[in-house]
Enzyme design. Structure first.
Site, PDB file in Angstrom:
ATOM      1  N   GLY A 136       0.751  -1.249   0.000  1.00  0.00           N
ATOM      2  CA  GLY A 136       0.000   0.000   0.000  1.00  0.00           C
ATOM      3  C   GLY A 136       0.777   1.292   0.000  1.00  0.00           C
ATOM      4  O   GLY A 136       0.179   2.370  -0.096  1.00  0.00           O
ATOM      5  N   ARG A 173       2.760  -1.276  -6.016  1.00  0.00           N
ATOM      6  CA  ARG A 173       3.019   0.027  -6.628  1.00  0.00           C
ATOM      7  C   ARG A 173       4.442   0.542  -6.360  1.00  0.00           C
ATOM      8  O   ARG A 173       5.140   0.967  -7.286  1.00  0.00           O
ATOM      9  CB  ARG A 173       2.004   1.032  -6.074  1.00  0.00           C
ATOM     10  CG  ARG A 173       2.027   2.389  -6.747  1.00  0.00           C
ATOM     11  CD  ARG A 173       1.084   3.387  -6.045  1.00  0.00           C
ATOM     12  NE  ARG A 173      -0.176   2.802  -5.686  1.00  0.00           N
ATOM     13  CZ  ARG A 173      -1.251   2.741  -6.480  1.00  0.00           C
ATOM     14  NH1 ARG A 173      -1.214   3.271  -7.681  1.00  0.00           N
ATOM     15  NH2 ARG A 173      -2.366   2.160  -6.079  1.00  0.00           N
ATOM     16  N   TYR A 195     -10.045   6.432 -11.570  1.00  0.00           N
ATOM     17  CA  TYR A 195      -9.896   6.943 -10.191  1.00  0.00           C
ATOM     18  C   TYR A 195      -9.674   8.453 -10.153  1.00  0.00           C
ATOM     19  O   TYR A 195      -9.358   8.987  -9.094  1.00  0.00           O
ATOM     20  CB  TYR A 195      -8.682   6.325  -9.498  1.00  0.00           C
ATOM     21  CG  TYR A 195      -8.540   4.836  -9.585  1.00  0.00           C
ATOM     22  CD1 TYR A 195      -9.431   3.987  -8.919  1.00  0.00           C
ATOM     23  CD2 TYR A 195      -7.503   4.267 -10.309  1.00  0.00           C
ATOM     24  CE1 TYR A 195      -9.262   2.614  -8.987  1.00  0.00           C
ATOM     25  CE2 TYR A 195      -7.335   2.900 -10.378  1.00  0.00           C
ATOM     26  CZ  TYR A 195      -8.227   2.077  -9.719  1.00  0.00           C
ATOM     27  OH  TYR A 195      -8.055   0.717  -9.786  1.00  0.00           O
ATOM     28  N   CYS A 197     -13.733   6.523 -28.088  1.00  0.00           N
ATOM     29  CA  CYS A 197     -15.001   7.238 -28.212  1.00  0.00           C
ATOM     30  C   CYS A 197     -15.728   7.372 -26.885  1.00  0.00           C
ATOM     31  O   CYS A 197     -16.798   6.768 -26.682  1.00  0.00           O
ATOM     32  CB  CYS A 197     -15.874   6.538 -29.241  1.00  0.00           C
ATOM     33  SG  CYS A 197     -15.115   6.622 -30.851  1.00  0.00           S
TER      34      CYS A 197
END
Ligand code: LLP
Length: 417
Positions: free
Chosen positions: A240, A279, A319, A345
């Site tokens: 995290g 991450r 997000y 589109c």
């Protein structure tokens, strides 16, 4: 230089190579470009932070499942955190040691659990039904399942609700009031062995003190579990840790800050610490490289239209995530405030909003930074924009690490139908 930076000549570099020179060599656009040594540096930072603690680093494969990147992290001593049977199989193929591998998830399927038991990976228990499925898998395979209880500590990570996972209202984990049920069930099931506790609070976390709050809550659980005669081995605090998406010079917590927040608690517990970074292992190692198709103005609104889109990089659309955007070459053209949009589109198809940039020309390069985590991994083929190729710079040289998906790959799915 290491990773992505602007050189003294004003050009964008990846390690020692100019991104514009790379663009000349690469036939595909858009494409993902990585710095392998940036990944090495990221895991090295975790290893240094963990010095003096028994630990397992479990790289969260969901962040980026490029096989070459997985193999590289595995070679540097990483374990793996997995959320599907396919991730598990790919991790085995990449060479990850099953004893440093954890299978997570709130909806693990019976067949996936059987695979996990067969390979002897650690399994997190998320619910009563999940426990029943794990026990059934262990009995079917005829091997012991080593499990951790995923605790829901009800700690607020103060991040976007979509990436917040440790709140009482979240779908993940076990609340205190249910603990006794699990302890009784595990005692009654000889093929399931309880080896630890786990929690994961959320993602993009920039205040590490909440890891301490969660670790303290987990210690309350551990005390109750120990009192029932169990011998735990692992304290898993999840992943995290956030990264500096804004590039404004903010000081963010490092792996060392994170580990130091819980170091004394872990030491006192006598348990092996497991962490699950995704991450913070890979995000900064990559930029998504686009070519400008054109520039247009509607009323007072200016747009840069590029060839990349929400199909290949959805975090901004999904997000409202900010990822820093820059041109790859120096320019003295007029600065304006642009939205950077793709060809898909949908009005949701943007990579960045209201960014001040020099007005580019068609054919110029534009990068979206920090694209190593949850970008390629979340890419789709919407509008039949095929998933991009991936390259990395390694040992100072450019190499392809994933082919671009092709229309033929799509057409093959209909073979013989
Ligand atoms: N462990 C568990 C149980 C997780 O659910 C996650 C991520 C991780 C570890 C790794 O977390 P990290 O260190 O990467 O923050 N798609 C979103 C992020 C979703 C994260 C899901 N869980 C995004 O693009 O921001």
């Amino acid at each position: 230089g290491l990773g992505f930076y602007t050189g003294e000549d004003g050009y964008m570099y990846c390690d020692n190579l100019r991104v514009d020179d790379i663009r000349q060599q690469v036939p595909e656009s858009p494409f993902y470009l990585y710095s392998r040594e940036r990944i090495s540096a990221n895991i090295a930072a975790y290893k240094a932070a963990l010095a003096g603690l028994d630990h397992i680093i479990g790289y969260a494969v969901k962040a980026n499942n490029n096989l070459k990147i997985m193999q590289h992290l595995c070679g540097l001593g990483s374990g793996a955190v997995l959320v599907s049977g396919n991730e598990l199989q790919l991790a085995i193929k990449a060479g990850f040691d099953p004893s440093k591998t954890i299978f997570n998830g709130n909806g693990k399927l019976p067949a996936e659990l059987e695979l996990a038991v067969q390979h002897g990976v650690l399994i997190n228990v998320d619910s009563e039904f999940d426990f029943a499925n794990i026990a059934a898998a262990a009995n079917k395979v005829g091997k012991t399942a080593n499990v951790l209880l995923r605790i829901n500590p009800d700690v607020d990570p103060q991040v976007h609700p979509y990436v917040s996972t440790g709140l009482a209202s979240s779908k993940f984990g076990i609340r205190n009031s249910h603990l006794q049920w699990f302890l009784d069930a595990i005692k009654a099931e000889p093929r399931v062995e309880l080896v630890g506790v786990h929690s994961h609070l959320g993602s993009t976390i920039t205040k590490v003190n909440i890891f301490r709050d969660a670790a303290n809550i987990m210690c309350d659980f551990i005390a109750k579990i120990n009192a029932e005669g169990f011998q735990l081995k692992y304290l898993n605090i999840g992943g995290g840790l956030g990264i500096d998406y804004y590039h404004k010079g903010d000081i963010l917590p490092t792996p060392t800050d994170l580990i130091d927040t819980v170091r004394d608690i872990v030491k006192a517990s006598g348990l092996t610490l497991i962490i699950e970074p995704g991450r913070s292992m890979v995000a900064t190692s990559s930029a998504f490289v686009n070519t400008v198709t054109g520039v247009k103005t509607n009323g007072s609104k200016h747009f840069i239209v590029v060839d990349g889109s929400m199909a290949s990089l959805i975090r901004p659309s999904l997000y409202d995530a900010y990822q820093h955007i820059e041109l790859t070459a120096p320019s003295s053209a007029e600065q304006k405030v642009f939205d950077i949009v793709g060809p898909v589109c949908e009005s949701a198809d943007f990579l960045g909003k209201e960014r001040e940039l020099n007005t580019p020309n068609a054919g110029d390069g534009l990068v979206v930074h920090d694209a190593g985590a949850y970008c390629m991994a979340m890419a789709s083929t919407y509008n039949l924009k095929m998933r991009p190729a991936e390259y990395w710079v390694a040992d100072g040289k450019l190499a392809k690490i994933r082919h671009q998906e092709t229309l033929d790959d799509h057409i093959k799915l209909f073979d013989g139908l």
